[in-house]
Write an enzyme that holds these catalytic residues in place. Sequence first.
Site, mmCIF file in Angstrom:
data_model
loop_
_atom_site.group_PDB
_atom_site.id
_atom_site.type_symbol
_atom_site.label_atom_id
_atom_site.label_comp_id
_atom_site.label_asym_id
_atom_site.label_seq_id
_atom_site.Cartn_x
_atom_site.Cartn_y
_atom_site.Cartn_z
ATOM 1 C CG ASP A 184 39.794 21.621 43.083
ATOM 2 O OD1 ASP A 184 38.995 21.439 42.123
ATOM 3 O OD2 ASP A 184 40.117 20.702 43.859
ATOM 4 C CB CYS B 295 36.817 20.457 44.917
ATOM 5 S SG CYS B 295 36.093 19.421 46.198
ATOM 6 C CG HIS C 249 14.142 20.874 56.531
ATOM 7 N ND1 HIS C 249 13.888 19.542 56.722
ATOM 8 C CD2 HIS C 249 13.026 21.380 55.937
ATOM 9 C CE1 HIS C 249 12.673 19.262 56.267
ATOM 10 N NE2 HIS C 249 12.139 20.366 55.784
ATOM 11 C CG HIS D 119 12.971 23.546 59.823
ATOM 12 N ND1 HIS D 119 13.298 22.207 59.864
ATOM 13 C CD2 HIS D 119 11.729 23.612 59.290
ATOM 14 C CE1 HIS D 119 12.314 21.498 59.357
ATOM 15 N NE2 HIS D 119 11.340 22.326 59.003
ATOM 16 C CB THR E 11 34.382 14.537 46.117
ATOM 17 O OG1 THR E 11 35.051 15.257 47.167
ATOM 18 C CG2 THR E 11 35.275 13.446 45.548
#
Length: 157
Positions: free
Chosen positions: A17, A74, A107, A142, A76
């Site tokens: 963004d 973005c 994993h 996994h 965060t």
Amino acid sequence: MEERRTNRMMKIGIGNDHAAVDMKNEVVEFLKEKGYEVVNFGTDKKESSNYPEYGRKVAEAVAAGEVDLGILICGTGVGISLAANKVKGIRAVVCSEPYSAKLSRQHNNTNVLAFGARVIGIELAKMIIEEWLNAEFMGGRHQDRIDMITEIENENE
């Protein structure tokens, strides 16, 4: 340089963004220098934009096999990864350090990496990307857990 089984260059979709235009541009150059093909699904404008649009575009490209993996940025990394995780088959992870990025691939077989331009700097972003791209899914127990996640996803269609 990372390659797929088809012996072609790995193609990475990138989305961002307005908060991450500068970091995206640096990440694109970093990836190209490493030999990756990069497809830009993000904005190049610094005017306010909506991160869900870019998270969705990259996630849909990964899910459709148009790109091999995705990277989202973005402010965060959280919002854009939430949007990506709404696309069936996407396992997006937000990482602010390399260890979690590595283990998310080993994993959880994550196929989209997200981080925040307002949270980490470019050198840390490069380290996170390197660890994530160089890690390989370990399978075994996994895979059983990935299958459980897929089952939850399918039950909630």
